[in-house]
Design a protein around this motif. Structure first.
Motif, PDB file in Angstrom:
ATOM      1  N   SER A  57       0.854  -1.239  -0.184  1.00  0.00           N
ATOM      2  CA  SER A  57      -0.011   0.015   0.143  1.00  0.00           C
ATOM      3  C   SER A  57       0.707   1.113   0.114  1.00  0.00           C
ATOM      4  O   SER A  57       0.263   2.256  -0.327  1.00  0.00           O
ATOM      5  CB  SER A  57      -0.703   0.036   1.211  1.00  0.00           C
ATOM      6  OG  SER A  57      -1.953  -1.167   1.144  1.00  0.00           O
TER       7      SER A  57
ATOM      8  N   LEU B 148      -5.016   6.393   3.439  1.00  0.00           N
ATOM      9  CA  LEU B 148      -5.751   7.379   3.013  1.00  0.00           C
ATOM     10  C   LEU B 148      -6.120   8.526   3.926  1.00  0.00           C
ATOM     11  O   LEU B 148      -6.046   9.568   3.512  1.00  0.00           O
ATOM     12  CB  LEU B 148      -7.005   6.506   2.160  1.00  0.00           C
ATOM     13  CG  LEU B 148      -6.896   5.856   1.004  1.00  0.00           C
ATOM     14  CD1 LEU B 148      -8.030   4.938   0.916  1.00  0.00           C
ATOM     15  CD2 LEU B 148      -6.416   6.682  -0.136  1.00  0.00           C
TER      16      LEU B 148
ATOM     17  N   VAL C  10       1.252   1.393  -4.256  1.00  0.00           N
ATOM     18  CA  VAL C  10       0.480   1.175  -5.169  1.00  0.00           C
ATOM     19  C   VAL C  10      -0.854   2.181  -4.804  1.00  0.00           C
ATOM     20  O   VAL C  10      -0.906   2.775  -3.829  1.00  0.00           O
ATOM     21  CB  VAL C  10      -0.188  -0.210  -5.264  1.00  0.00           C
ATOM     22  CG1 VAL C  10       0.955  -1.118  -5.661  1.00  0.00           C
ATOM     23  CG2 VAL C  10      -0.957  -0.635  -3.955  1.00  0.00           C
ATOM     24  N   SER C  11      -2.043   2.413  -5.777  1.00  0.00           N
ATOM     25  CA  SER C  11      -3.035   3.073  -5.273  1.00  0.00           C
ATOM     26  C   SER C  11      -3.821   2.395  -4.124  1.00  0.00           C
ATOM     27  O   SER C  11      -4.332   1.329  -4.359  1.00  0.00           O
ATOM     28  CB  SER C  11      -3.914   3.069  -6.735  1.00  0.00           C
ATOM     29  OG  SER C  11      -5.376   3.700  -6.487  1.00  0.00           O
ATOM     30  N   ARG C  12      -3.961   3.344  -3.162  1.00  0.00           N
ATOM     31  CA  ARG C  12      -4.522   2.520  -2.062  1.00  0.00           C
ATOM     32  C   ARG C  12      -6.031   2.220  -1.973  1.00  0.00           C
ATOM     33  O   ARG C  12      -6.515   1.409  -1.626  1.00  0.00           O
ATOM     34  CB  ARG C  12      -4.361   3.523  -0.744  1.00  0.00           C
ATOM     35  CG  ARG C  12      -2.815   3.805  -0.341  1.00  0.00           C
ATOM     36  CD  ARG C  12      -2.580   4.912   0.394  1.00  0.00           C
ATOM     37  NE  ARG C  12      -2.527   6.033  -0.449  1.00  0.00           N
ATOM     38  CZ  ARG C  12      -2.626   7.333  -0.108  1.00  0.00           C
ATOM     39  NH1 ARG C  12      -1.918   7.568   1.169  1.00  0.00           N
ATOM     40  NH2 ARG C  12      -2.536   8.229  -1.113  1.00  0.00           N
ATOM     41  N   LYS C  13      -6.624   3.269  -2.754  1.00  0.00           N
ATOM     42  CA  LYS C  13      -8.209   2.938  -3.129  1.00  0.00           C
ATOM     43  C   LYS C  13      -8.537   1.760  -3.844  1.00  0.00           C
ATOM     44  O   LYS C  13      -9.256   0.940  -3.781  1.00  0.00           O
ATOM     45  CB  LYS C  13      -9.060   4.169  -3.702  1.00  0.00           C
ATOM     46  CG  LYS C  13      -8.581   4.496  -4.991  1.00  0.00           C
ATOM     47  CD  LYS C  13      -9.322   5.590  -5.392  1.00  0.00           C
ATOM     48  CE  LYS C  13      -9.043   5.809  -7.380  1.00  0.00           C
ATOM     49  NZ  LYS C  13      -9.844   6.988  -7.641  1.00  0.00           N
ATOM     50  N   LYS C  14      -7.543   1.415  -4.827  1.00  0.00           N
ATOM     51  CA  LYS C  14      -7.824   0.329  -5.823  1.00  0.00           C
ATOM     52  C   LYS C  14      -7.368  -0.890  -5.183  1.00  0.00           C
ATOM     53  O   LYS C  14      -8.040  -2.056  -5.063  1.00  0.00           O
ATOM     54  CB  LYS C  14      -6.810   0.265  -6.995  1.00  0.00           C
ATOM     55  CG  LYS C  14      -7.342   1.361  -7.912  1.00  0.00           C
ATOM     56  CD  LYS C  14      -6.387   1.424  -9.206  1.00  0.00           C
ATOM     57  CE  LYS C  14      -6.752   2.538 -10.167  1.00  0.00           C
ATOM     58  NZ  LYS C  14      -5.964   2.514 -11.464  1.00  0.00           N
TER      59      LYS C  14
ATOM     60  N   CYS D 166      -4.493   0.386   4.073  1.00  0.00           N
ATOM     61  CA  CYS D 166      -5.118   1.441   3.048  1.00  0.00           C
ATOM     62  C   CYS D 166      -6.001   2.362   3.700  1.00  0.00           C
ATOM     63  O   CYS D 166      -5.502   3.621   3.323  1.00  0.00           O
ATOM     64  CB  CYS D 166      -5.824   0.655   1.845  1.00  0.00           C
ATOM     65  SG  CYS D 166      -4.672  -0.413   0.820  1.00  0.00           S
TER      66      CYS D 166
ATOM     67  N   LYS E 185     -11.316  10.030  -3.841  1.00  0.00           N
ATOM     68  CA  LYS E 185     -10.242  10.711  -4.437  1.00  0.00           C
ATOM     69  C   LYS E 185      -8.624  10.492  -3.935  1.00  0.00           C
ATOM     70  O   LYS E 185      -8.769  10.506  -2.696  1.00  0.00           O
ATOM     71  CB  LYS E 185     -10.371  12.125  -4.359  1.00  0.00           C
ATOM     72  CG  LYS E 185      -9.427  13.247  -4.803  1.00  0.00           C
ATOM     73  CD  LYS E 185      -9.480  14.694  -4.847  1.00  0.00           C
ATOM     74  CE  LYS E 185      -8.361  15.445  -5.389  1.00  0.00           C
ATOM     75  NZ  LYS E 185      -8.598  16.977  -5.165  1.00  0.00           N
ATOM     76  N   GLU E 186      -8.051   9.700  -4.771  1.00  0.00           N
ATOM     77  CA  GLU E 186      -6.694   9.568  -3.995  1.00  0.00           C
ATOM     78  C   GLU E 186      -5.720  10.723  -4.052  1.00  0.00           C
ATOM     79  O   GLU E 186      -5.469  11.555  -4.505  1.00  0.00           O
ATOM     80  CB  GLU E 186      -5.966   8.577  -5.374  1.00  0.00           C
ATOM     81  CG  GLU E 186      -4.677   7.915  -4.863  1.00  0.00           C
ATOM     82  CD  GLU E 186      -4.692   6.827  -3.970  1.00  0.00           C
ATOM     83  OE1 GLU E 186      -3.939   6.540  -3.139  1.00  0.00           O
ATOM     84  OE2 GLU E 186      -5.598   6.035  -3.927  1.00  0.00           O
TER      85      GLU E 186
END
Length: 239
Positions: A84, A137, A87-91, A133, A216-217
């Motif tokens: 995490s 975030l 990478v994109s945390r929301k994904k 994650c 929103k990332e």
């Protein structure tokens, strides 16, 4: 004549306004944490029904309630935290949520100890992505002065999810024979209450995963990873 010492006083500036997207992210993450605990805890209230239906022993039931989930959750959680960071945390969170939701629902189709163990292990692996994650975030979405409140709000999902798990699980075990007839699915009354409960709490998580993708990332001040992301994920999980 003004005191020259006044010139050394810092200027007081108005704190920046928190955007609506931050509150949306917080609301979605609270729901994610709620389903995290709901899907994790509901097997505790369903335990006796599962034991009787699948003819499990005490040792097998103990493995399902504790070891099957906890070992993989704790070990894989270290890898998920590392992944995490890059990478994109929301994904990553959406994939974890979808995985544990599917595995929770599949637990309702288990035919024995091995298949239910596999489902609970899958729940543990998916939920391992939730806290790393979510915390990351929230830390990058809210300014330092509001982070404690944001994290405290996020943690309300833990206790709400546990409470709802006990209520929903007990309701299905006790009342499923009474209201299964109104379910618009053929053969619903032939399904055991504990199976219906797992499917019912698992499926909504797939819809929630879509909301997670709408977060929103936020930016972060770490050096981006330029290697193969798939290879990095495999390396971390294998380690």
């Amino acid at each position: 004549m003004a005191d020259s010492g006044d010139q050394d006083l810092p200027l007081v500036t108005k704190p920046p306004k928190i955007p609506r997207s931050a509150y949306f992210a917080l609301a979605v993450l609270v729901l994610t944490n709620l389903f995290n605990m709901l899907d994790r805890s509901i097997v505790a209230i369903l335990a006796q029904s599962i034991k009787a239906d699948l003819k499990l022993g005490d040792a097998e039931l103990g493995f399902l309630l504790g070891t099957a989930f906890a070992v993989f959750y704790s070990v894989v959680g270290i890898a998920m935290g590392r992944i995490s960071d890059f990478v994109s945390r929301k994904k990553m969170l959406a994939m974890g949520l979808a995985l544990w939701s599917v595995m929770t629902a599949l637990g309702g189709a288990a035919t024995g100890f091995m298949s239910l163990s596999a489902a609970r292990i899958g729940v543990g692996v998916g939920e391992a992505a939730a806290n790393p994650c979510s915390h990351s975030l929230l830390a990058d979405t809210f300014p330092p002065r509001n982070r404690a409140l944001a994290l405290g709000t996020y943690l309300t999902g833990t206790f709400l999810g546990t409470a709802i798990a006990m209520a929903v699980g007990g309701l299905f075990v006790q009342k499923w024979p009474d209201f299964c007839a109104v379910v618009p699915i053929s053969g619903a009354c032939d399904v055991a209450g504990w199976r219906a409960a797992l499917v019912t709490v698992g499926v909504p998580g797939l819809l929630l995963a879509l909301l997670v993708l709408g977060i929103k990332e936020p930016g972060r001040s770490i050096r981006p990873y330029h290697g193969s992301m798939f290879r990095m994920i495999l390396r971390e999980v294998a380690a």
